[in-house]
Design an enzyme around this catalytic site. Sequence first.
Site: not given
Length: 673
Positions: A153, A312
């Site tokens: 991320e 995710e």
Amino acid sequence: MPETTPRGLTRLAFGGDYNPEQWPESVWHEDVRLMREAGVTMVSVGIFSWALLEPTPGAYDFGWLDRLLGLLHDNGVRVDLGTPTVAPPAWFYRTHPEALPVTAEGVRYEFGSRAAICHSNADYRAAAATITTRLAERYGDHPALAMWHVHNEYGVPVSACYCDSCAAHFRRWLETTYGTVDAVNDAWGTAFWGQRYADFGQINPPRLTPTVGNPAQALDYKRFADATMRENFVMERDILHRLSPGVPVTTNFMTALSQCDSVDYWAWGREVDIVTNDHYLITDGRRTHVNLAMAADLTRSVAGGAPWLLLEHSTSGVNWQPRNPAKAPGQMARNSLGHVARGSEGAMFFQWRQSRRGAEKFHSAMVPHGGTETRVWREVVELGSCLGSLAQIRGTRTEADVAMLWDWHSWWAQSLAWRPSEDHDARERADAFYETLYDRHLTVDFAHPEADLSSYPLVVVPALYLMTRAAGDNLRAYVENGGTLVVSYFSGIVDEHDAVHEGSCPGALRDVLGLTVEEFSPLLPGERVRVTGPDGSELGGDVWTEFVVPRGAETVWTYADGLTAGHPAVTRHRLGEGTAWYVSTRLGADGLDALLGRAIEDARIAPRTDLPRDVEVVRRTGASGSYLFAVNHTVTDAKVPLDTAGTELLTGERTAGRLPVPAGAVRVVRLDG
């Protein structure tokens, strides 16, 4: 060339982040037994494991990871192997404290969270390259390896650092980008407020200043910070390509516009072998499934329309919002299959087993604290079975009806200080226009403003404050060649350096819209305006109005009150073979529906009035056939019309005419022919 799908994966990806280092090794065998029961096909491993892999500088411990990968391979579970460069160990920061990022206010962050990284720091870059090299040398040809997962991320929670290392790096970036300091002065407009620079050495990051700083400098620093993170990704990717040839490399994006605003995913999408995304529902009272669909459409678009992977999301509640409700029964499957409908090649979660310690111990997982005697576990097993039934859709592509333009650089520029109204929110307009298209059952592709738009009958521009001349020319050609364009207010105003285009606003769009804007007239909080049409229709607006002067455009709705009373509020301009619409106020849901309804008629898109609200229908098509996904987000059974008969893949039933979709359920039909 690297693969563009996970190596060795013959079914849809299903699994999650697996962090076995949080548990005694005796638990691992129980984990893989449960993975087999749930139908898990792939897990992500090692993302936060640097301190375990290199417990002291230059001393490595791979034994535990060797055993883990062997166990997963023996049980048929593929591995998305992380480079742990998002979380350098404590010993690294003790030796290199300057690798911790510094805020614009001059405060240096401390170790103890995650992603506390100055991406310009040479010591961090060297250490990241070393641990990546060691992992690739050891596991580059491991039989369990499906793909590489670099970092985690990027941009969350820190993207920009303002330290002296970044200042020096920024100067080098500016010299590479502009060539001369005079070119920087020209681009930034430094003649204003006496900010002119005589050499690159005088330029610093946009640190804290007594009042607002130079907006073009701030915009370039956002570009620099994004490019610097991307440099580090490319460095790791190239090591992996060299030492682990043929294995795809990715990093997990966060394309939901509410979750990461510091990364230009158009640029990042060109660098990864597989586009992957993390998505978490923002439970703020809005229809969360609409934001989910929007994020999935945007991710697919960043992938160039190719299949991508949801890497995710959550089985139930998260733990980082002010209030974190659980998902309703069946919602996890709807969320997962909604992503699959819009192009994902599976559904992965954070995480496999719910943590007992640490910051995310209340974040839901595939194996909850309550274990296998829970609703979440039963739904996980059921979802694994559903995804196992859909293997044949791999490689197919989602079909879109219309395009929406989006540009992260424009969003960055719009978000800088001292714009005409802080109530104007580019993301809010994107959400609002998208929701209207969603409610009309149109599937949306997102597109860069300079992309080829010729295949779309309708292109929507909800908020594009920054627009290059090339983008403006692109939209003019699109309309002249028969396209239908809808543009919202405060678009086409500045160029790539945040300089107002010469002449009247909206400079980049004057010709295609057939109008000029003499003056912006934002509204105060609580103020509203009425806009009326010649047919007696009345719409409501707030936040923004403009003094619009038609230069070939016809007036469709007119301001009925306020300072702009009597002036055009919504216009329509015929240009060549096409039509361009402009709306100069912030319309509510009803107004946007009326506006887009007219534009959809111009675009000759057939209305889809036979589909219930909140029942989404999306198609994926490819060599293996055509598949219709029907996702019922309501509490009422629904029926979806079918153009042709087919086989419903989750139940195995034949269906024709109208497809029954029970309340809260998903159906996937492989259409005949």
